[in-house]
Scaffold this active site. Structure first.
Site, mmCIF file in Angstrom:
data_model
loop_
_atom_site.group_PDB
_atom_site.id
_atom_site.type_symbol
_atom_site.label_atom_id
_atom_site.label_comp_id
_atom_site.label_asym_id
_atom_site.label_seq_id
_atom_site.Cartn_x
_atom_site.Cartn_y
_atom_site.Cartn_z
ATOM 1 N N ASP A 77 -8.893 68.858 -62.207
ATOM 2 C CA ASP A 77 -8.788 68.854 -63.663
ATOM 3 C C ASP A 77 -9.581 67.709 -64.289
ATOM 4 O O ASP A 77 -10.032 66.790 -63.595
ATOM 5 C CB ASP A 77 -7.309 68.799 -64.106
ATOM 6 C CG ASP A 77 -6.487 67.767 -63.344
ATOM 7 O OD1 ASP A 77 -7.079 66.914 -62.658
ATOM 8 O OD2 ASP A 77 -5.246 67.796 -63.442
ATOM 9 N N ASN A 80 7.629 67.402 -64.878
ATOM 10 C CA ASN A 80 8.102 68.710 -65.344
ATOM 11 C C ASN A 80 7.649 69.829 -64.406
ATOM 12 O O ASN A 80 7.711 70.998 -64.751
ATOM 13 C CB ASN A 80 7.625 68.982 -66.784
ATOM 14 C CG ASN A 80 6.117 68.964 -66.908
ATOM 15 O OD1 ASN A 80 5.401 68.825 -65.916
ATOM 16 N ND2 ASN A 80 5.618 69.101 -68.127
ATOM 17 N N HIS A 134 4.569 70.242 -63.261
ATOM 18 C CA HIS A 134 3.191 70.713 -63.427
ATOM 19 C C HIS A 134 2.347 70.355 -62.215
ATOM 20 O O HIS A 134 2.588 69.366 -61.533
ATOM 21 C CB HIS A 134 2.557 70.244 -64.745
ATOM 22 C CG HIS A 134 2.162 68.808 -64.835
ATOM 23 N ND1 HIS A 134 2.568 67.997 -65.873
ATOM 24 C CD2 HIS A 134 1.379 68.030 -64.067
ATOM 25 C CE1 HIS A 134 2.040 66.799 -65.719
ATOM 26 N NE2 HIS A 134 1.325 66.790 -64.628
ATOM 27 N N GLU A 194 1.032 73.426 -67.193
ATOM 28 C CA GLU A 194 2.325 73.045 -67.736
ATOM 29 C C GLU A 194 3.341 74.174 -67.569
ATOM 30 O O GLU A 194 2.961 75.319 -67.321
ATOM 31 C CB GLU A 194 2.161 72.709 -69.227
ATOM 32 C CG GLU A 194 1.190 71.574 -69.502
ATOM 33 C CD GLU A 194 1.762 70.193 -69.186
ATOM 34 O OE1 GLU A 194 2.707 70.094 -68.383
ATOM 35 O OE2 GLU A 194 1.250 69.205 -69.754
HETATM 36 C C1 GLP Z 1 -1.364 64.231 -64.063
HETATM 37 C C2 GLP Z 1 -2.385 65.016 -63.245
HETATM 38 C C3 GLP Z 1 -1.749 65.745 -62.075
HETATM 39 C C4 GLP Z 1 -0.831 64.781 -61.341
HETATM 40 C C5 GLP Z 1 0.312 64.359 -62.222
HETATM 41 C C6 GLP Z 1 1.286 63.411 -61.560
HETATM 42 O O1 GLP Z 1 -0.925 64.881 -65.190
HETATM 43 N N1 GLP Z 1 -3.140 65.952 -64.014
HETATM 44 O O2 GLP Z 1 -2.763 66.254 -61.235
HETATM 45 O O3 GLP Z 1 -0.314 65.395 -60.172
HETATM 46 O O4 GLP Z 1 -0.226 63.729 -63.379
HETATM 47 O O5 GLP Z 1 0.768 62.130 -61.556
HETATM 48 P P1 GLP Z 1 1.359 60.902 -60.776
HETATM 49 O O6 GLP Z 1 0.943 61.068 -59.356
HETATM 50 O O7 GLP Z 1 0.719 59.701 -61.411
HETATM 51 O O8 GLP Z 1 2.844 60.934 -60.950
#
Ligand code: GLP
Length: 247
Positions: free
Chosen positions: A67, A136, A138, A143
């Site tokens: 992404d 959440n 995702h 989402e």
């Molecule tokens: C972001 C990214 C995801 C990631 C998520 C969790 O929104 N787009 O790819 O998995 O956050 O992030 P973290 O590992 O910092 O909790």
């Protein structure tokens, strides 16, 4: 699904890095689906360490990121291109032209979606897709309530994701409101999926994702249906899981 329990964040990073390295060793020109977020940072640091010791070679590896924020330039410190350069690409011998992310500066969504879709198709798919999970549920930026059939697309970020990611920006107002992401279907088409998760704050969502009902309300729950899902999580993140799973 195979779940590997790690002691803590460091152990999770090392175990997951071992799995990703095995993929590179077995297929030096592997197509890796890479992810951002704080969870994979330790894994990337471990890969860099093994590369510096001469144990890993990225010269033929191809990477395709999950992404990218819509509207952010690659030079912006909050862009995922910047994150990947900083946390991995600049420190190993991957060829820059083999590293791919959605182009956040392409404001024509249809055009960018078509380009990125064609790019992944031209590689004959992703060999191993690395994933983190949001609070959440995702994955990427898919989402809750995203249709499982969705391919690469541009999403409107939810308040909770903007809230969670504002820590990387000066304020919540600066977090882009949209992002390009591989869709659930594109993620599910990867040959193998490696999900990493750490911390007590993710324990509930990890349990719901892997043992709850498969529902678009928890996008990561579809991963239960993948035929080669590897999960590496630490004790804190696995605290809701029955002990006997790990005997
Ligand atoms: C972001 C990214 C995801 C990631 C998520 C969790 O929104 N787009 O790819 O998995 O956050 O992030 P973290 O590992 O910092 O909790």
């Amino acid at each position: 699904m195979r779940i590997y329990k790690a002691k803590d964040y460091k152990d999770m990073s090392r175990k997951a890095a071992n799995i990703l390295s095995a993929q590179i060793i077995m297929k030096p020109n592997a197509v890796l689906g890479l992810a951002t977020g704080s969870t994979p940072e330790g894994l990337y640091a471990q890969l860099i360490d093994w590369y510096q010791k001469g144990d890993l070679d990225f010269s033929k590896v191809i990477s395709v990121n999950l992404d990218e924020y819509y509207g952010l330039s690659p030079e912006s410190e909050q862009s995922y291109r910047y994150f990947m350069n900083h946390h991995l690409f600049d420190h190993v011998n991957i060829q820059t032209e083999n590293t791919h992310l959605p182009n956040g500066l392409e404001l024509d969504v249809k055009k960018e979606v078509a380009r990125y879709t064609e790019l992944i198709r031209s590689f004959d798919g992703i060999d191993m897709q690395l994933l983190g999970i949001g609070h959440n549920g995702h994955v990427g930026f898919n989402e809750p309530d995203t249709a499982f059939e969705t391919q690469i697309h541009c999403v409107d970020l939810t308040e909770s994701t903007i809230e969670a990611n504002k820590r990387f920006f000066a304020s919540a107002d600066e977090v882009p409101k949209k992002a390009y992401t591989l869709g659930i279907k594109s993620i599910m088409q990867a040959k193998k999926i490696l999900l990493v998760c750490s911390g007590a704050d993710k324990a509930d969502i990890l349990y719901r994702a892997l043992f709850g009902p498969v529902t678009p309300e928890v996008p990561a729950s579809i991963l239960q249906m993948h035929n080669d899902l590897i999960v590496v999580a630490d004790e804190a993140a696995l605290s809701k899981f029955p002990e006997e799973l790990f005997d």
